[in-house]
Motif scaffolding. Structure first.
Motif, PDB file in Angstrom:
ATOM      1  N   UNK A 133       0.806  -1.210   0.000  1.00 27.48           N
ATOM      2  CA  UNK A 133       0.000   0.000   0.000  1.00 27.48           C
ATOM      3  C   UNK A 133       0.842   1.265   0.000  1.00 27.48           C
ATOM      4  N   UNK A 134       1.951   1.270   0.741  1.00 29.13           N
ATOM      5  CA  UNK A 134       2.799   2.455   0.791  1.00 29.13           C
ATOM      6  C   UNK A 134       3.432   2.730  -0.569  1.00 29.13           C
ATOM      7  N   UNK A 135       3.886   1.686  -1.227  1.00 30.84           N
ATOM      8  CA  UNK A 135       4.516   1.877  -2.539  1.00 30.84           C
ATOM      9  C   UNK A 135       3.501   2.336  -3.581  1.00 30.84           C
ATOM     10  N   UNK A 136       2.262   1.843  -3.461  1.00 34.25           N
ATOM     11  CA  UNK A 136       1.227   2.191  -4.449  1.00 34.25           C
ATOM     12  C   UNK A 136       0.646   3.573  -4.174  1.00 34.25           C
ATOM     13  N   UNK A 137       0.236   3.805  -2.927  1.00 35.36           N
ATOM     14  CA  UNK A 137      -0.485   5.038  -2.595  1.00 35.36           C
ATOM     15  C   UNK A 137       0.443   6.223  -2.381  1.00 35.36           C
ATOM     16  N   UNK A 138       1.610   5.987  -1.795  1.00 40.49           N
ATOM     17  CA  UNK A 138       2.518   7.098  -1.474  1.00 40.49           C
ATOM     18  C   UNK A 138       3.502   7.348  -2.616  1.00 40.49           C
ATOM     19  N   UNK A 139       4.155   6.273  -3.068  1.00 40.63           N
ATOM     20  CA  UNK A 139       5.143   6.422  -4.134  1.00 40.63           C
ATOM     21  C   UNK A 139       4.502   6.491  -5.518  1.00 40.63           C
ATOM     22  N   UNK A 140       3.163   6.210  -5.607  1.00 39.85           N
ATOM     23  CA  UNK A 140       2.416   6.283  -6.865  1.00 39.85           C
ATOM     24  C   UNK A 140       2.986   5.325  -7.921  1.00 39.85           C
ATOM     25  N   UNK A 141       3.411   4.131  -7.476  1.00 35.53           N
ATOM     26  CA  UNK A 141       3.880   3.105  -8.401  1.00 35.53           C
ATOM     27  C   UNK A 141       2.689   2.213  -8.747  1.00 35.53           C
ATOM     28  N   UNK A 142       2.501   1.832 -10.029  1.00 37.91           N
ATOM     29  CA  UNK A 142       1.355   0.992 -10.389  1.00 37.91           C
ATOM     30  C   UNK A 142       1.301  -0.299  -9.569  1.00 37.91           C
ATOM     31  N   UNK A 143       0.098  -0.676  -9.169  1.00 36.15           N
ATOM     32  CA  UNK A 143      -0.087  -1.849  -8.306  1.00 36.15           C
ATOM     33  C   UNK A 143       0.432  -3.119  -8.970  1.00 36.15           C
TER      34      UNK A 143
END
Length: 351
Positions: A133-143
């Protein structure tokens, strides 16, 4: 009581009623999809039972429920994620890591209560989900990219921790192993876990504002953000829930099978995504329900049990699942087009 518009003002239109009517129409169309899945499941069971009446014997019913339990728990979390227009490919690895952690816990503490094992498994899943979740929501990396990477990362941790070790059923406490076979009124205890998870998730998505906001995010993330919905927090929470349920599924896996190694849960992520899509959760987000996803999981697990009874080569199971996925995506497009046409027609009549 009637009211009249003030001079110079147009009479107020009734958008709330129109919106409710549009929502009901959309729900009816997608409910037809879930009804079709249920009918397909009933037809499959009826045909298989006609070929072999023992398919629905007491033990067979128990095996069918146990076979679907873990997949249902996983698909509930996956459905929540897909509704937000994301995907979690790491669930199989999280399940394996949690299952092995459960076994190691009982090796270190043979008298540990079962509740502690459940909390430990869910906690480990929450940690893995928080990473996603942190990588997707904060770093804006595609899930898709994030969870594909963590799929291998979590599995690597599992293999490194296991170091070739296998945990046998004899190493597990008898009370924990009994949980994997015990029943309540004919329903396996493990299946009761899945039922509770399903009901809680379905109630939350339907009854809470934050649950309904997940659908708004999946329908149009940019519009949801402009409407004031905290998209990042909601997506983060969805990934954490998916991780937590994968952790719970790992504990249930350990209770059911007993024998554990680092390969537990390998490849399950594809079955989970397939079950969600077949169950009517649109892969493009914004529509579907956890109940439909659970029906999809039941259908896929029943197909796996029915094909050997029908004397069909197991190779065809993958072909059937692939055909169901393609059909489901095609139906999503057809239903979405019908909903769009209805909405345009209502707007045209109201203009």
């Amino acid at each position: 009581m009637t009211t009249t518009a003030r001079a110079g003002q147009a009479p107020s239109a009734p958008p709330p009623a129109t919106t409710r009517g549009d929502s009901r129409a959309a729900r009816r169309l997608f409910a037809v999809r879930e009804l079709g899945i249920g009918l397909a499941l009933v037809l499959l069971v009826a045909v298989t039972t006609a070929v072999n009446p023992r398919f629905l014997s007491g033990q067979s019913r128990k095996d069918l429920m146990l076979g679907a339990t873990i997949l249902v728990v996983l698909v509930v979390g996956q459905a929540i994620v897909i509704i937000t227009r994301n995907v979690d490919l790491s669930v199989g690895s999280v399940l394996g890591l949690s299952a092995f952690a459960t076994g190691k816990l009982f090796l270190a503490l043979p008298d540990a209560p079962i509740v502690l094992a459940v909390l430990a498994g869910v906690g480990l899943g929450v940690l893995c989900g928080a990473v996603n979740g942190a990588l997707i929501a904060v770093a804006r990396v595609p899930a898709l990219v994030v969870t594909l990477g963590t799929l291998y990362m979590f599995r690597g941790f599992d293999y490194s921790w296991a170091a070739g070790q296998q945990i046998n059923a004899a190493d597990m406490p008898s009370g924990f192993k009994d949980m994997g076979t015990a029943t309540v009124l004919g329903v396996p205890v493990l299946a009761l876990f899945a039922i509770v998870v399903l009901l809680v998730a379905g109630y939350y998505l339907r009854s809470y504002r934050s649950g309904r906001e997940l659908y708004a995010i999946g329908s149009d993330p940019a519009a949801a953000r402009l409407s004031g919905i905290p998209v990042g927090r909601r997506v983060f929470a969805a990934m954490v829930v998916s991780g937590a349920l994968a952790g719970l599924a790992g504990v249930l896996y350990a209770a059911r099978f007993g024998t554990l190694d680092a390969a537990a849960g390998s490849g399950m992520e594809l079955n989970v995504v397939a079950a969600a899509v077949v169950g009517g959760v649109a892969i493009f987000g914004g529509s579907g329900s956890v109940y439909g996803a659970a029906l999809g999981a039941l259908l896929l697990s029943t197909i796996g049990s029915a094909l050997p009874v029908l004397r069909i080569d197991p190779f065809w199971q993958q072909t059937v699942v692939g055909a169901l996925i393609l059909t489901a995506i095609g139906l999503d497009r057809v239903l979405a087009a019908r909903v769009a046409r209805r909405l345009r027609g209502r707007k045209a009549r109201g203009a």
